[in-house]
Design a protein around this motif. Structure first.
Motif, PDB file in Angstrom:
ATOM      1  N   GLY A   1      18.052  37.153  42.440  1.00  0.00           N
ATOM      2  CA  GLY A   1      18.305  38.478  41.881  1.00  0.00           C
ATOM      3  C   GLY A   1      18.599  38.480  40.388  1.00  0.00           C
ATOM      4  O   GLY A   1      18.800  39.521  39.793  1.00  0.00           O
ATOM      5  N   CYS A   2      18.610  37.307  39.777  1.00  0.00           N
ATOM      6  CA  CYS A   2      18.929  37.198  38.346  1.00  0.00           C
ATOM      7  C   CYS A   2      17.759  37.627  37.463  1.00  0.00           C
ATOM      8  O   CYS A   2      16.603  37.601  37.871  1.00  0.00           O
ATOM      9  CB  CYS A   2      19.257  35.752  37.984  1.00  0.00           C
ATOM     10  SG  CYS A   2      20.821  35.197  38.602  1.00  0.00           S
ATOM     11  N   ILE A   3      18.112  37.967  36.248  1.00  0.00           N
ATOM     12  CA  ILE A   3      17.135  38.202  35.187  1.00  0.00           C
ATOM     13  C   ILE A   3      17.411  37.165  34.102  1.00  0.00           C
ATOM     14  O   ILE A   3      18.534  37.055  33.613  1.00  0.00           O
ATOM     15  CB  ILE A   3      17.252  39.610  34.594  1.00  0.00           C
ATOM     16  CG1 ILE A   3      16.972  40.657  35.665  1.00  0.00           C
ATOM     17  CG2 ILE A   3      16.311  39.780  33.399  1.00  0.00           C
ATOM     18  CD1 ILE A   3      17.257  42.078  35.232  1.00  0.00           C
ATOM     19  N   VAL A   4      16.395  36.373  33.767  1.00  0.00           N
ATOM     20  CA  VAL A   4      16.507  35.418  32.672  1.00  0.00           C
ATOM     21  C   VAL A   4      15.954  36.109  31.441  1.00  0.00           C
ATOM     22  O   VAL A   4      14.796  36.533  31.420  1.00  0.00           O
ATOM     23  CB  VAL A   4      15.733  34.115  32.972  1.00  0.00           C
ATOM     24  CG1 VAL A   4      15.797  33.170  31.784  1.00  0.00           C
ATOM     25  CG2 VAL A   4      16.288  33.451  34.228  1.00  0.00           C
ATOM     26  N   ASP A   5      16.794  36.248  30.425  1.00  0.00           N
ATOM     27  CA  ASP A   5      16.433  36.988  29.223  1.00  0.00           C
ATOM     28  C   ASP A   5      16.627  36.086  28.007  1.00  0.00           C
ATOM     29  O   ASP A   5      17.277  35.047  28.081  1.00  0.00           O
ATOM     30  CB  ASP A   5      17.335  38.226  29.116  1.00  0.00           C
ATOM     31  CG  ASP A   5      16.790  39.289  28.176  1.00  0.00           C
ATOM     32  OD1 ASP A   5      15.644  39.144  27.697  1.00  0.00           O
ATOM     33  OD2 ASP A   5      17.506  40.271  27.923  1.00  0.00           O
ATOM     34  N   TYR A   6      16.049  36.495  26.891  1.00  0.00           N
ATOM     35  CA  TYR A   6      16.255  35.805  25.624  1.00  0.00           C
ATOM     36  C   TYR A   6      16.768  36.855  24.657  1.00  0.00           C
ATOM     37  O   TYR A   6      16.129  37.891  24.451  1.00  0.00           O
ATOM     38  CB  TYR A   6      14.954  35.194  25.094  1.00  0.00           C
ATOM     39  CG  TYR A   6      15.135  34.461  23.785  1.00  0.00           C
ATOM     40  CD1 TYR A   6      15.735  33.220  23.754  1.00  0.00           C
ATOM     41  CD2 TYR A   6      14.725  35.027  22.587  1.00  0.00           C
ATOM     42  CE1 TYR A   6      15.915  32.538  22.557  1.00  0.00           C
ATOM     43  CE2 TYR A   6      14.903  34.357  21.387  1.00  0.00           C
ATOM     44  CZ  TYR A   6      15.495  33.114  21.386  1.00  0.00           C
ATOM     45  OH  TYR A   6      15.682  32.453  20.195  1.00  0.00           O
ATOM     46  N   VAL A   7      17.957  36.619  24.106  1.00  0.00           N
ATOM     47  CA  VAL A   7      18.574  37.607  23.232  1.00  0.00           C
ATOM     48  C   VAL A   7      18.883  36.998  21.876  1.00  0.00           C
ATOM     49  O   VAL A   7      19.255  35.831  21.777  1.00  0.00           O
ATOM     50  CB  VAL A   7      19.864  38.189  23.850  1.00  0.00           C
ATOM     51  CG1 VAL A   7      19.549  39.027  25.070  1.00  0.00           C
ATOM     52  CG2 VAL A   7      20.848  37.105  24.214  1.00  0.00           C
ATOM     53  N   GLU A   8      18.703  37.814  20.856  1.00  0.00           N
ATOM     54  CA  GLU A   8      19.056  37.426  19.502  1.00  0.00           C
ATOM     55  C   GLU A   8      20.105  38.410  19.009  1.00  0.00           C
ATOM     56  O   GLU A   8      19.942  39.616  19.144  1.00  0.00           O
ATOM     57  CB  GLU A   8      17.833  37.470  18.587  1.00  0.00           C
ATOM     58  CG  GLU A   8      16.775  36.456  18.968  1.00  0.00           C
ATOM     59  CD  GLU A   8      15.587  36.461  18.010  1.00  0.00           C
ATOM     60  OE1 GLU A   8      15.810  36.527  16.791  1.00  0.00           O
ATOM     61  OE2 GLU A   8      14.455  36.405  18.503  1.00  0.00           O
ATOM     62  N   SER A   9      21.209  37.869  18.479  1.00  0.00           N
ATOM     63  CA  SER A   9      22.283  38.718  17.973  1.00  0.00           C
ATOM     64  C   SER A   9      22.909  38.038  16.766  1.00  0.00           C
ATOM     65  O   SER A   9      22.493  36.944  16.372  1.00  0.00           O
ATOM     66  CB  SER A   9      23.338  38.946  19.066  1.00  0.00           C
ATOM     67  OG  SER A   9      23.989  37.729  19.369  1.00  0.00           O
ATOM     68  N   LEU A  10      23.939  38.649  16.216  1.00  0.00           N
ATOM     69  CA  LEU A  10      24.624  38.045  15.080  1.00  0.00           C
ATOM     70  C   LEU A  10      25.234  36.708  15.453  1.00  0.00           C
ATOM     71  O   LEU A  10      25.374  35.821  14.617  1.00  0.00           O
ATOM     72  CB  LEU A  10      25.723  38.985  14.570  1.00  0.00           C
ATOM     73  CG  LEU A  10      25.233  40.265  13.904  1.00  0.00           C
ATOM     74  CD1 LEU A  10      26.421  41.156  13.541  1.00  0.00           C
ATOM     75  CD2 LEU A  10      24.426  39.948  12.665  1.00  0.00           C
ATOM     76  N   GLY A  11      25.599  36.550  16.719  1.00  0.00           N
ATOM     77  CA  GLY A  11      26.195  35.303  17.186  1.00  0.00           C
ATOM     78  C   GLY A  11      25.188  34.198  17.415  1.00  0.00           C
ATOM     79  O   GLY A  11      25.553  33.074  17.727  1.00  0.00           O
ATOM     80  N   GLY A  12      23.900  34.493  17.309  1.00  0.00           N
ATOM     81  CA  GLY A  12      22.870  33.487  17.518  1.00  0.00           C
ATOM     82  C   GLY A  12      21.840  33.964  18.524  1.00  0.00           C
ATOM     83  O   GLY A  12      21.860  35.108  18.973  1.00  0.00           O
ATOM     84  N   ALA A  13      20.950  33.090  18.885  1.00  0.00           N
ATOM     85  CA  ALA A  13      19.886  33.402  19.833  1.00  0.00           C
ATOM     86  C   ALA A  13      19.975  32.428  20.995  1.00  0.00           C
ATOM     87  O   ALA A  13      20.236  31.241  20.799  1.00  0.00           O
ATOM     88  CB  ALA A  13      18.530  33.305  19.158  1.00  0.00           C
ATOM     89  N   ALA A  14      19.773  32.953  22.218  1.00  0.00           N
ATOM     90  CA  ALA A  14      19.888  32.080  23.385  1.00  0.00           C
ATOM     91  C   ALA A  14      19.246  32.717  24.601  1.00  0.00           C
ATOM     92  O   ALA A  14      19.077  33.942  24.667  1.00  0.00           O
ATOM     93  CB  ALA A  14      21.361  31.803  23.683  1.00  0.00           C
TER      94      ALA A  14
ATOM     95  N   ALA B   1       9.881  35.175  28.122  1.00  0.00           N
ATOM     96  CA  ALA B   1       8.543  34.600  28.282  1.00  0.00           C
ATOM     97  C   ALA B   1       7.923  34.304  26.922  1.00  0.00           C
ATOM     98  O   ALA B   1       7.337  33.239  26.709  1.00  0.00           O
ATOM     99  CB  ALA B   1       7.651  35.538  29.093  1.00  0.00           C
ATOM    100  N   ALA B   2       8.072  35.236  25.981  1.00  0.00           N
ATOM    101  CA  ALA B   2       7.514  35.043  24.641  1.00  0.00           C
ATOM    102  C   ALA B   2       8.157  33.846  23.946  1.00  0.00           C
ATOM    103  O   ALA B   2       7.481  33.047  23.285  1.00  0.00           O
ATOM    104  CB  ALA B   2       7.706  36.303  23.802  1.00  0.00           C
ATOM    105  N   ARG B   3       9.473  33.684  24.109  1.00  0.00           N
ATOM    106  CA  ARG B   3      10.174  32.568  23.473  1.00  0.00           C
ATOM    107  C   ARG B   3       9.747  31.239  24.091  1.00  0.00           C
ATOM    108  O   ARG B   3       9.537  30.244  23.390  1.00  0.00           O
ATOM    109  CB  ARG B   3      11.690  32.749  23.582  1.00  0.00           C
ATOM    110  CG  ARG B   3      12.468  31.693  22.865  1.00  0.00           C
ATOM    111  CD  ARG B   3      12.215  31.733  21.367  1.00  0.00           C
ATOM    112  NE  ARG B   3      12.948  30.662  20.715  1.00  0.00           N
ATOM    113  CZ  ARG B   3      12.598  30.107  19.567  1.00  0.00           C
ATOM    114  NH1 ARG B   3      11.554  30.559  18.910  1.00  0.00           N
ATOM    115  NH2 ARG B   3      13.305  29.143  19.053  1.00  0.00           N
ATOM    116  N   VAL B   4       9.616  31.195  25.417  1.00  0.00           N
ATOM    117  CA  VAL B   4       9.170  29.974  26.096  1.00  0.00           C
ATOM    118  C   VAL B   4       7.758  29.612  25.619  1.00  0.00           C
ATOM    119  O   VAL B   4       7.475  28.446  25.335  1.00  0.00           O
ATOM    120  CB  VAL B   4       9.185  30.140  27.634  1.00  0.00           C
ATOM    121  CG1 VAL B   4       8.510  28.961  28.322  1.00  0.00           C
ATOM    122  CG2 VAL B   4      10.624  30.290  28.127  1.00  0.00           C
TER     123      VAL B   4
END
Length: 115
Positions: free
Chosen positions: A82-95, A18-21
């Motif tokens: 039933g899904c969770i839409v998340d925003y993740v940041e890692s060494l591989g990138g953010a998505a 939500a914060a990223r959107v």
């Protein structure tokens, strides 16, 4: 016997997503509405498609987190219920990432799944 009357949302938008959107929408001068749809294709049969929505249709399933809406069309909702839409940041990138309990297979890219 008391019954639990709480109704679980058909899909969830995490606070980080939500914060990223909200950030993206603000930069683009658009309403904070993320549209998730499912299309045929991808390496596992179906693929997720994300984008800011200009409008919300009457047939859409809409959930809200921290003032940000997630809209899913009435066809796609059956594949992401039933899904969770998340925003993740890692060494591989953010998505944006969809945690789909219905998916029986996925792919390395994380944007394709099978049911």
């Amino acid at each position: 016997m008391a019954m639990d009357t709480a109704v679980q949302a058909p899909i969830t938008l995490s606070p980080s997503a939500a914060a990223r959107v909200a950030t993206i929408a603000s930069k683009q001068g658009k309403a904070p509405v993320l549209r998730l749809s499912v299309e045929g294709g991808g390496c596992s049969g179906f693929q997720y498609k994300f984008g800011l929505a200009e409008t919300v249709d009457d047939a859409d399933v809409v959930v809200e987190t921290d003032g940000v809406q997630l809209a899913v069309d009435d066809i796609s909702i059956d594949l992401v219920r039933g899904c969770i839409v998340d925003y993740v940041e890692s060494l591989g990138g953010a998505a944006f990432r969809v945690e789909n309990p219905q998916a029986t297979a996925g792919c390395g890219c994380g944007s394709s799944f099978a049911i």
